[in-house]
Write an enzyme that holds these catalytic residues in place. Sequence first.
Site, PDB file in Angstrom:
ATOM      1  N   GLY A  46      90.277 122.198  13.975  1.00  0.00           N
ATOM      2  CA  GLY A  46      89.535 120.950  14.161  1.00  0.00           C
ATOM      3  C   GLY A  46      88.419 121.178  15.165  1.00  0.00           C
ATOM      4  O   GLY A  46      88.444 122.144  15.931  1.00  0.00           O
ATOM      5  N   GLN A  51      82.228 118.984  21.361  1.00  0.00           N
ATOM      6  CA  GLN A  51      82.578 120.361  21.727  1.00  0.00           C
ATOM      7  C   GLN A  51      81.433 121.348  21.476  1.00  0.00           C
ATOM      8  O   GLN A  51      81.485 122.491  21.928  1.00  0.00           O
ATOM      9  CB  GLN A  51      83.826 120.829  20.967  1.00  0.00           C
ATOM     10  CG  GLN A  51      85.084 120.081  21.384  1.00  0.00           C
ATOM     11  CD  GLN A  51      86.298 120.576  20.646  1.00  0.00           C
ATOM     12  OE1 GLN A  51      86.554 120.142  19.535  1.00  0.00           O
ATOM     13  NE2 GLN A  51      87.031 121.507  21.234  1.00  0.00           N
ATOM     14  N   CYS A  94      93.097 124.110  22.444  1.00  0.00           N
ATOM     15  CA  CYS A  94      91.787 123.484  22.298  1.00  0.00           C
ATOM     16  C   CYS A  94      90.722 124.563  22.433  1.00  0.00           C
ATOM     17  O   CYS A  94      90.781 125.398  23.342  1.00  0.00           O
ATOM     18  CB  CYS A  94      91.589 122.419  23.379  1.00  0.00           C
ATOM     19  SG  CYS A  94      90.016 121.544  23.243  1.00  0.00           S
ATOM     20  N   LEU A  95      89.743 124.531  21.538  1.00  0.00           N
ATOM     21  CA  LEU A  95      88.673 125.534  21.577  1.00  0.00           C
ATOM     22  C   LEU A  95      87.857 125.428  22.860  1.00  0.00           C
ATOM     23  O   LEU A  95      87.175 126.379  23.235  1.00  0.00           O
ATOM     24  CB  LEU A  95      87.765 125.393  20.347  1.00  0.00           C
ATOM     25  CG  LEU A  95      88.447 125.702  19.002  1.00  0.00           C
ATOM     26  CD1 LEU A  95      87.494 125.412  17.848  1.00  0.00           C
ATOM     27  CD2 LEU A  95      88.940 127.138  18.956  1.00  0.00           C
ATOM     28  N   HIS A 136      94.140 114.523  18.359  1.00  0.00           N
ATOM     29  CA  HIS A 136      93.501 115.407  19.347  1.00  0.00           C
ATOM     30  C   HIS A 136      91.978 115.282  19.255  1.00  0.00           C
ATOM     31  O   HIS A 136      91.284 115.183  20.272  1.00  0.00           O
ATOM     32  CB  HIS A 136      93.990 116.843  19.074  1.00  0.00           C
ATOM     33  CG  HIS A 136      93.337 117.930  19.864  1.00  0.00           C
ATOM     34  ND1 HIS A 136      94.047 118.760  20.711  1.00  0.00           N
ATOM     35  CD2 HIS A 136      92.054 118.366  19.928  1.00  0.00           C
ATOM     36  CE1 HIS A 136      93.218 119.635  21.271  1.00  0.00           C
ATOM     37  NE2 HIS A 136      91.998 119.426  20.800  1.00  0.00           N
ATOM     38  N   GLU A 137      91.455 115.245  18.015  1.00  0.00           N
ATOM     39  CA  GLU A 137      89.993 115.166  17.823  1.00  0.00           C
ATOM     40  C   GLU A 137      89.444 113.793  18.223  1.00  0.00           C
ATOM     41  O   GLU A 137      88.373 113.703  18.846  1.00  0.00           O
ATOM     42  CB  GLU A 137      89.613 115.470  16.369  1.00  0.00           C
ATOM     43  CG  GLU A 137      90.064 116.820  15.818  1.00  0.00           C
ATOM     44  CD  GLU A 137      89.784 117.988  16.728  1.00  0.00           C
ATOM     45  OE1 GLU A 137      88.830 117.928  17.531  1.00  0.00           O
ATOM     46  OE2 GLU A 137      90.530 118.981  16.664  1.00  0.00           O
ATOM     47  N   HIS A 140      88.949 113.564  21.814  1.00  0.00           N
ATOM     48  CA  HIS A 140      87.679 114.170  22.251  1.00  0.00           C
ATOM     49  C   HIS A 140      86.533 113.155  22.200  1.00  0.00           C
ATOM     50  O   HIS A 140      85.657 113.141  23.072  1.00  0.00           O
ATOM     51  CB  HIS A 140      87.294 115.357  21.367  1.00  0.00           C
ATOM     52  CG  HIS A 140      87.918 116.664  21.748  1.00  0.00           C
ATOM     53  ND1 HIS A 140      87.728 117.257  22.974  1.00  0.00           N
ATOM     54  CD2 HIS A 140      88.700 117.520  21.047  1.00  0.00           C
ATOM     55  CE1 HIS A 140      88.364 118.418  23.015  1.00  0.00           C
ATOM     56  NE2 HIS A 140      88.971 118.606  21.843  1.00  0.00           N
TER      57      HIS A 140
HETATM   58  O1  GNR Z   1      92.303 124.821  16.744  1.00  0.00           O
HETATM   59  C1  GNR Z   1      92.969 123.915  17.258  1.00  0.00           C
HETATM   60  N1  GNR Z   1      94.318 123.931  17.101  1.00  0.00           N
HETATM   61  C2  GNR Z   1      95.143 122.872  17.449  1.00  0.00           C
HETATM   62  C3  GNR Z   1      96.521 123.095  17.468  1.00  0.00           C
HETATM   63  C4  GNR Z   1      97.383 122.072  17.778  1.00  0.00           C
HETATM   64  C5  GNR Z   1      96.891 120.814  18.042  1.00  0.00           C
HETATM   65  C6  GNR Z   1      95.537 120.577  18.029  1.00  0.00           C
HETATM   66  C7  GNR Z   1      94.662 121.595  17.727  1.00  0.00           C
HETATM   67  S1  GNR Z   1      92.958 121.287  17.673  1.00  0.00           S
HETATM   68  C8  GNR Z   1      92.310 122.858  18.045  1.00  0.00           C
HETATM   69  C9  GNR Z   1      90.800 122.880  17.899  1.00  0.00           C
HETATM   70  C10 GNR Z   1      90.175 121.932  18.897  1.00  0.00           C
HETATM   71  O2  GNR Z   1      90.040 122.159  20.065  1.00  0.00           O
HETATM   72  N2  GNR Z   1      89.778 120.777  18.440  1.00  0.00           N
HETATM   73  O3  GNR Z   1      89.254 119.866  19.272  1.00  0.00           O
HETATM   74 NI    NI Z   2      90.106 120.297  21.229  1.00  0.00          NI
END
Ligand code: GNR
Ligand code: NI
Length: 174
Positions: A46, A51, A94-95, A136-137, A140
């Site tokens: 995601g 980001q 999270c990236l 999660h997204e 953000h």
């Molecule tokens: O790549 C991602 N893996 C992930 C694994 C578990 C829960 C959420 C994520 S999102 C993350 C990519 C990211 O930072 N998206 O904002």
């Molecule tokens: Ni993230």
Amino acid sequence: MTIKPLVLLPDPILRQPSKTVERVDDDLRRFADDMLETMYDAPGIGLAAIQVGEPIRMLVMDVSKEEDEKNPFVLINPEIVSSGDDVSTYEEGCLSIPDYYAEVERPATVTVNYLDRDGNKASLTADGLFATCVQHEIDHLNGVLFIDHISKLKRDMVVKKFTKLAKQRGGTRL
Ligand code: GNR
Ligand code: NI
């Protein structure tokens, strides 16, 4: 198509709430494709626009397994309209916080209303990894990071580590 640099913790941009998208046009679709390319390259499942430094309410996702076909999603102005009562726990990453993982508890199922890449109203109900990832997204888009859902002690440690790393690197872009 372009791979964009990722914004890393502790860049204050990540704490900025993103703005509603007012029009879905070719420029926006091109940007969504850049986000997908950036996400696949990372690799991640995601990515929120913030980001890559754009404070707009758009996210991309693909939770398909490596061996399966790609299944890219683009969600514009997503809104969680209902959450199930059951919770599930996933080890999240999270990236924008590379190589840090922690367990987060979230509603196991959510229904999300959004605009698709053609600007049409759409709705989906998700469970499993998709449900976790979309929450999660959407966090953000509201300036919230997964470390906000863990203990303050752990969060402070992570922020400290990434503040030090940013000083060594000379910035918060990767
Ligand atoms: O790549 C991602 N893996 C992930 C694994 C578990 C829960 C959420 C994520 S999102 C993350 C990519 C990211 O930072 N998206 O904002
Ligand atoms: Ni993230």
